[in-house]
Scaffold this motif. Structure first.
Motif, PDB file in Angstrom:
ATOM      1  N   TYR A  72       2.726  -7.755  10.181  1.00  0.00           N
ATOM      2  CA  TYR A  72       1.688  -7.377  11.126  1.00  0.00           C
ATOM      3  C   TYR A  72       1.869  -5.966  11.675  1.00  0.00           C
ATOM      4  O   TYR A  72       0.970  -5.432  12.325  1.00  0.00           O
ATOM      5  CB  TYR A  72       1.557  -8.389  12.268  1.00  0.00           C
ATOM      6  CG  TYR A  72       2.783  -8.557  13.133  1.00  0.00           C
ATOM      7  CD1 TYR A  72       3.003  -7.736  14.231  1.00  0.00           C
ATOM      8  CD2 TYR A  72       3.710  -9.551  12.854  1.00  0.00           C
ATOM      9  CE1 TYR A  72       4.119  -7.903  15.030  1.00  0.00           C
ATOM     10  CE2 TYR A  72       4.824  -9.731  13.644  1.00  0.00           C
ATOM     11  CZ  TYR A  72       5.026  -8.902  14.731  1.00  0.00           C
ATOM     12  OH  TYR A  72       6.137  -9.071  15.514  1.00  0.00           O
ATOM     13  N   GLU A  73       3.007  -5.334  11.391  1.00  0.00           N
ATOM     14  CA  GLU A  73       3.196  -3.958  11.853  1.00  0.00           C
ATOM     15  C   GLU A  73       4.239  -3.256  10.991  1.00  0.00           C
ATOM     16  O   GLU A  73       5.280  -3.826  10.680  1.00  0.00           O
ATOM     17  CB  GLU A  73       3.663  -3.948  13.314  1.00  0.00           C
ATOM     18  CG  GLU A  73       3.813  -2.570  13.900  1.00  0.00           C
ATOM     19  CD  GLU A  73       4.277  -2.595  15.360  1.00  0.00           C
ATOM     20  OE1 GLU A  73       4.840  -1.582  15.793  1.00  0.00           O
ATOM     21  OE2 GLU A  73       4.083  -3.619  16.034  1.00  0.00           O
ATOM     22  N   GLN A  74       3.902  -2.031  10.600  1.00  0.00           N
ATOM     23  CA  GLN A  74       4.865  -1.166   9.926  1.00  0.00           C
ATOM     24  C   GLN A  74       4.889   0.148  10.683  1.00  0.00           C
ATOM     25  O   GLN A  74       3.840   0.672  11.042  1.00  0.00           O
ATOM     26  CB  GLN A  74       4.449  -0.893   8.480  1.00  0.00           C
ATOM     27  CG  GLN A  74       4.577  -2.081   7.568  1.00  0.00           C
ATOM     28  CD  GLN A  74       4.280  -1.709   6.131  1.00  0.00           C
ATOM     29  OE1 GLN A  74       4.891  -0.803   5.586  1.00  0.00           O
ATOM     30  NE2 GLN A  74       3.341  -2.415   5.528  1.00  0.00           N
ATOM     31  N   GLN A  75       6.092   0.636  10.914  1.00  0.00           N
ATOM     32  CA  GLN A  75       6.225   1.873  11.667  1.00  0.00           C
ATOM     33  C   GLN A  75       7.256   2.757  10.988  1.00  0.00           C
ATOM     34  O   GLN A  75       8.364   2.307  10.676  1.00  0.00           O
ATOM     35  CB  GLN A  75       6.657   1.552  13.100  1.00  0.00           C
ATOM     36  CG  GLN A  75       6.770   2.737  13.991  1.00  0.00           C
ATOM     37  CD  GLN A  75       7.145   2.328  15.413  1.00  0.00           C
ATOM     38  OE1 GLN A  75       7.396   1.165  15.705  1.00  0.00           O
ATOM     39  NE2 GLN A  75       7.191   3.296  16.295  1.00  0.00           N
TER      40      GLN A  75
END
Length: 139
Positions: A72-75
């Motif tokens: 749900y999130e890549q940073q």
């Protein structure tokens, strides 16, 4: 208690890594077409490699859905890429360091391009990547 299994972690790693590989193939194709007199054969090899990577990414996404995994999130961080994901209801976090990303992407790219990766046999066993272009992705 660790909720994500080794296969789950490998799927998430592949989910993060494969788009980077596809971007590299696209970038390299643009460079080759701009600077070579006869880029067609080289571009064909890159397009074939990109098609195999795309197929693998499709397989990874299918297996992730089947196993109840959703990133749900890549940073992008200075040290690498952090991926946050849900694995069968549990929130997990993975940090892929830049050096690891570069090394693993290089091995995968060599395989997609049809180059010999036998020198990386332990990597192939550890991550259970397919050794030939006609095999399906099997994490």
């Amino acid at each position: 208690m660790h909720r994500a299994e080794g296969t789950d972690n490998m799927l998430v790693k592949s989910y993060v890594l494969l788009p980077l590989i596809l971007t590299a193939f696209e970038r390299d194709a643009a460079i080759l077409s701009a600077h070579l007199r006869t880029p067609a054969p080289y571009l064909e090899v890159l397009h074939t490699a990109a098609a195999m990577a795309t197929s693998d990414l499709r397989d990874v996404r299918t297996q992730m859905r089947t196993r109840g995994i959703k990133v749900y999130e890549q940073q992008r961080l200075e040290a690498g890429i952090e991926a946050k994901y849900i694995c069968r209801g549990y929130h997990e976090r993975m940090l892929l360091l830049n050096d690891i990303i570069a090394a693993q992407a290089t091995i995968h790219m060599r395989r997609y391009l049809g180059l010999d990766i036998t020198a990386f046999k332990s990597y192939e066993d550890q991550y259970r990547i397919k050794s030939g272009p006609n095999e399906s992705f099997s994490p």
